[in-house]
Design an enzyme around this catalytic site. Structure first.
Site, PDB file in Angstrom:
ATOM      1  N   ASP A 111       5.216  -2.861  11.613  1.00 46.75           N
ATOM      2  CA  ASP A 111       3.750  -2.707  11.691  1.00 46.75           C
ATOM      3  C   ASP A 111       3.233  -2.790  13.122  1.00 46.75           C
ATOM      4  O   ASP A 111       2.225  -2.174  13.471  1.00 46.75           O
ATOM      5  CB  ASP A 111       3.039  -3.730  10.797  1.00 46.75           C
ATOM      6  N   ARG A 141       0.831  -1.202   0.000  1.00 50.50           N
ATOM      7  CA  ARG A 141       0.000   0.000   0.000  1.00 50.50           C
ATOM      8  C   ARG A 141       0.871   1.260   0.000  1.00 50.50           C
ATOM      9  O   ARG A 141       1.924   1.299   0.647  1.00 50.50           O
ATOM     10  CB  ARG A 141      -0.890   0.044   1.234  1.00 50.50           C
ATOM     11  N   SER A 160       7.298  -4.818   7.580  1.00 51.33           N
ATOM     12  CA  SER A 160       6.841  -5.760   8.606  1.00 51.33           C
ATOM     13  C   SER A 160       7.611  -7.085   8.577  1.00 51.33           C
ATOM     14  O   SER A 160       7.032  -8.176   8.449  1.00 51.33           O
ATOM     15  CB  SER A 160       5.343  -6.023   8.435  1.00 51.33           C
TER      16      SER A 160
END
Length: 971
Positions: free
Chosen positions: A710, A592, A656
């Site tokens: 994350d 994203r 992450s």
């Protein structure tokens, strides 16, 4: 005159009336659908709870054994066994015909007062059944015990030995304790005579009274029938009462595995010798029938494949008034004088318990009208019970019937003439003939239904039949057969007399129950490896604390599995953050890019725009340069989309994967996880790789302020809303946690003032073998075939990426052992990754019916029955439950450490949580939260759901970083 009127009354059920009765009874199929849905559950009914696997669906015992029953005739020692289910019926695992019930699904219904249809799962008999079993048969004045030995040498053989014990009147009408003590004493006597008192044998209990059956070995007596009135039994579990009496007696040890209705037992007994047998009928002291109904027609039981035995309890047919037009004044008088007025009306018209009394009442009426015995009425003739059903049978014998009539009537004190004897024989014939006709009509209704179910032009079936009236009456069987064939002409019906009553069937049910109990035991043992005790969870918590200390320590850090990486995030948001920020989110198969606009002031707002881009597998597992070029291409597309390519924005990079951060904007990739294997990345600074990618493209420039995990992003997002949030947790595709640690405890970073967020990377917990004692063979199999064997072992036990694969490995093992999918391992089941964790969430939903679970499995290409679905649901629940507990044990270690850091006896703290497993799984969050509460009782933990921790959180960390950078520049 009276005789002609009497003939007309008792012959009124001929022709059209019998056909109407058949139709009326067959229309009770309505009760399998809409009407029954409004019926109220009775005692012992369960809805859809846990289970256990393998129990009856409320099969309902009932009456039907003659009070003077003798050992069944025609018993063989070496009768040839065989598979006792109709060839078209499908076995269903865990709910095989008369087997253990479905996990927690036991229903018992009272249907419209017309006929009490109860559902029972008839066990699927295999030719592999073998062993030594005992059958108890309680249903009349005599109590029968049968020993059944099933062996496998050259062929399967069944040997049976039995003994009949009287049940005295004072016990029948005494207390329940006396009755079951008597049963236990008889059983002890039988076992001693058989020299088997030292063996623990499986027992099947034929209990022929109306019961609400909730499990194969649990059945609650609803009401006594057939003159039984033992106190303190109604409403109680008869198996529990029997076990209590056996224990009280001592000297013997048995295992009561099944309680069986005698009608079902009769069908099973005959079905063992004739595969076409799919109906059971008892016509004796009482009467009842059962038959194999298509599951697709039974709306109140889940499942639509195969068949299930329905115990009709047809003795209650007519209790709603449906038979009023054919009931006589004598039927009504019988009913008024019975122990249960208004109930079992059909049974009172046809069964052996009432037939003699019907004849007596008619004779009294005829004598009063002076049509018999010259009007003489004796006290004996007026005494209830003096004319028995066995007298009816004797009088109707073709040769000596009239002689018997004179003898029997003489004992009643009347002096019958030859014409009187003929008239009495005629009365007996009409009463017994009506009984046979009515039974034929109701049986005809069942046979018509079977024919319609199968859709065949002609029905070919076998009816297993038992009962003293059918066996002993000289004309009854012939009349019944004739009427059935007249009412159902397009059928070939064989009537098979049960050679050993219902006892052999009960023993065979017990044999299968014994096999299924062993199967259930093996499944339970397999899943017990995943069921962690409180002591085990406390040990996991203790070991996590040890690994946390190792990760924080300078000397032990290098060898620690839980790395406790400093993140250089020294503060949570204070509300003054503002500006426009770009955020990147890389942590799975999707990537994203976000524009986050943060506004401070009285009304703080966070506005986000984002676009999602796929990362192809070849890029995930290609070269590092290809991966970061793909990322930069996505950023370029997003900046074009937002019209901001010429603006140099501060950027936060949510990455992450396990990283060792050396500063807020520098992170060294330690190892790839979650399916990534891009080369030339491990050991490199991912921010540097990103900057090089941007430089290669030469289209835009960005200010990379922070590399963000994350988990840290989740904590920061929640801290923006809730100031007490100092812990972050991810429970999704992967699993990780972070928290604000005291600087004095972080030996890998200089300084001891204030706090810093530590990225635990707890997924590697156990990589040193400290969790090996709770890892299963299935965990090891998943690890061995993963992209990083031997690494991230804790994560592989509790994260979404691996739970489905653990389940798949268990299902393969259970299938190999014959417990699932008919023992057939499909190509689909062999496919790694086919069982995604999202299916666990769907399957474990409390709102999801078993048919929907089965539908999910079929979408996966798994040809399952609803019983397979029960086991699959249990497997999924067990695996996810352990995952939630392990995650909770880890979190309990974290919050307790924070409390001890601060020297508090009690502490309130908030944990920011994100991840699909926590958010979408129906039970994970509740189990995890409860585990934390139990393992860290001095911490009051509030779990706060994160809203886009990896996106919004990255922007907030970047904003905090910019704020602190500005403060440092000013100072």
């Amino acid at each position: 005159m009276f005789s002609r009127q009497f003939d007309n009354v008792f012959h009124s059920q001929e022709s059209g009336v019998l056909a109407r009765v058949a139709r009326s009874f067959s229309q009770t199929d309505i009760l399998l659908h809409g009407n029954a849905k409004d019926s109220q559950p009775r005692h012992g009914q369960h809805k859809d709870s846990q289970h256990r696997h393998g129990q009856h669906k409320d099969s309902q015992p009932r009456h039907g054994q003659h009070k003077d029953s003798q050992p069944r005739h025609g018993q063989h020692k070496d009768s040839q066994p065989r598979h006792g289910q109709h060839k078209d019926s499908q076995p269903r695992h865990g709910q095989h015909k008369d087997s253990q019930p479905r996990h927690g699904q036991h229903k018992e219904f009272s249907l419209c007062g017309m006929c009490d249809e109860r559902y029972t799962s008839i066990l699927f008999l295999r030719v592999t059944e073998k062993g030594d079993f005992i059958a108890l048969d309680l249903g009349g004045s005599a109590f029968r015990i049968l020993r059944v030995k099933v062996s496998h040498e050259k062929k399967q053989t069944v040997q049976m030995e039995s003994q009949v014990y009287d049940t005295p009147e004072d016990i029948i009408h005494g207390s329940g304790t006396q009755l079951f003590d008597h049963v236990a004493e008889c059983l002890g006597d039988f076992m001693e005579k058989q020299n088997i008192k030292d063996k623990k044998l499986p027992v099947g209990f034929t209990f022929s009274f109306p019961c609400a059956q909730t499990k194969l070995n649990e059945s609650f007596l609803l009401n006594w029938t057939k003159r039984f009135k033992a106190s303190g039994v109604e409403g109680l579990d008869v198996v529990a009462l029997l076990n209590k009496a056996i224990k009280k007696r001592g000297g013997i040890e048995v295992d009561v595995l099944a309680v069986v209705n005698d009608t079902v037992g009769t069908m099973m007994t005959c079905g063992y010798d004739d595969q076409l047998c799919e109906v059971g009928v008892v016509i004796g002291t009482g009467t009842n029938a059962c038959y194999m109904e298509e599951l697709r027609h039974i709306d109140l039981v889940e499942g639509d494949e195969g068949r299930m035995c329905i115990n009709t309890e047809w003795g209650a047919f007519g209790d709603n008034g449906m038979l009023e037009d054919i009931r006589t004044e004598f039927d009504r008088e019988i009913d008024r004088g019975s122990l249960n007025p208004g109930k079992q009306l059909f049974e009172k018209m046809v069964s052996g318990m009432y037939m003699g009394e019907l004849v007596r009442l008619i004779l009294v009426k005829m004598a009063k009208e002076e049509f018999l015995f010259e009007g003489r009425i004796t006290p004996e003739l007026l005494t209830k019970g003096t004319f028995e059903t066995k007298h009816v049978s004797a009088i109707e014998k073709s040769k000596e019937g009239l002689t018997k009539a004179k003898e029997i009537l003489g004992r009643l004190g009347v002096e019958p003439s030859a014409d009187d004897c003929i008239a009495v024989q005629h009365v007996c014939t009409i009463v017994s003939h009506r009984s046979a006709n009515l039974i034929a009509a109701t049986l005809g209704g069942i046979l018509s239904r079977l024919k319609d179910n199968k859709g065949n032009p002609r029905l070919r079936t076998t009816v297993g039949i038992d009962g003293s009236l059918y066996k002993m009456h000289p004309q009854y069987a012939r009349r019944l057969h004739k009427t059935v064939r007249r009412l159902v002409p397009e059928s070939d019906v064989r009537f098979l007399l049960s050679e050993s009553g219902s006892s052999k069937g009960a023993a065979m049910v017990t044999a299968v129950a014994y096999r299924l109990a062993d199967q259930r035991r093996q499944i339970t043992e397999t899943l017990d490896e995943f069921r962690l005790t409180n002591d085990q969870l406390l040990e996991v918590k203790k070991r996590m604390r040890t690994e946390i200390q190792n990760g924080l320590g300078k000397k032990t850090h290098d060898s620690a599995t839980v790395k406790m990486w400093p993140t250089y995030v020294r503060s949570t948001p204070d509300g003054s953050e503002k500006g426009d920020f770009l955020a990147l989110d890389l942590g799975g198969t999707n990537f994203r890019v976000l524009l986050v606009k943060i506004r401070s002031g009285k009304r703080r707002t966070v506005e986000m725009h984002n676009k999602i881009y796929a990362i192809p597998m070849e890029v995930m597992q290609g070269t590092g340069e290809e991966l970061f070029d793909h990322i930069v291409q996505c950023i370029s597309d997003f900046l074009d989309y937002m019209g901001m390519k010429n603006t140099r924005l501060p950027l936060g990079f949510t990455f992450s994967f396990p990283c060792r951060q050396t500063s807020l904007d520098a992170g060294i990739l330690v190892t790839w996880t979650k399916g990534f294997k891009a080369t030339d990345c491990e050991g490199e600074d991912v921010v540097g790789l990103l900057r090089e990618g941007i430089k290669r493209r030469e289209e835009f420039d960005l200010d990379v302020v922070a590399v963000v995990n994350d988990t840290v992003g989740t904590m920061m997002t929640c801290a923006y809303e809730e100031a007490t949030c100092e812990v972050g947790l991810i429970a999704g595709t992967g699993s990780n946690a972070c928290y604000m640690e005291e600087m004095r405890n972080i030996e890998t970073v200089e300084g001891d003032v204030g706090r810093m967020c530590v990225n635990m990377e707890w997924g590697a917990f156990g990589d040193n073998g400290c969790l090996d004692d709770i890892r299963t063979e299935y965990d090891r199999a998943v690890d061995d075939l993963s992209l990083n064997p031997g690494k991230q072992r804790y994560e592989k036990m509790c994260s979404g990426m691996y739970l489905g694969e653990i389940v798949r490995n268990i299902l393969i093992d259970l299938t190999k052992r014959g417990f699932l999918f008919r023992g057939q391992i499909s190509e689909t089941l062999k496919t790694r990754g086919i069982f995604e964790t999202k299916f666990l969430s769907q399957i474990e939903s409390d709102r999801l019916a078993l048919l929907q679970v089965r539908s999910i499995l079929q979408q996966l290409g798994l040809d399952s029955t609803c019983d397979d679905s029960i086991i699959v649901k249990e497997v999924c629940g067990t695996v996810s439950h352990r995952a939630a507990q392990l995650c909770g044990a880890g979190m309990a270690a974290v919050v307790d450490k924070i409390r001890e850091n601060r020297g508090l006896d009690q502490m309130d703290i908030t944990v920011g949580v994100d991840g699909t497993l926590y958010k979408l799984h129906p039970h994970f969050s509740g189990i995890m939260n409860q585990t934390v509460k139990e393992l860290a009782p001095k911490c009051n933990v509030n779990f706060f759901l994160s809203e886009d921790g990896s996106g919004k959180g990255a922007a907030l960390i970047t904003a905090v970083g910019c704020r602190m950078r500005e403060q440092e520049e000013k100072s």
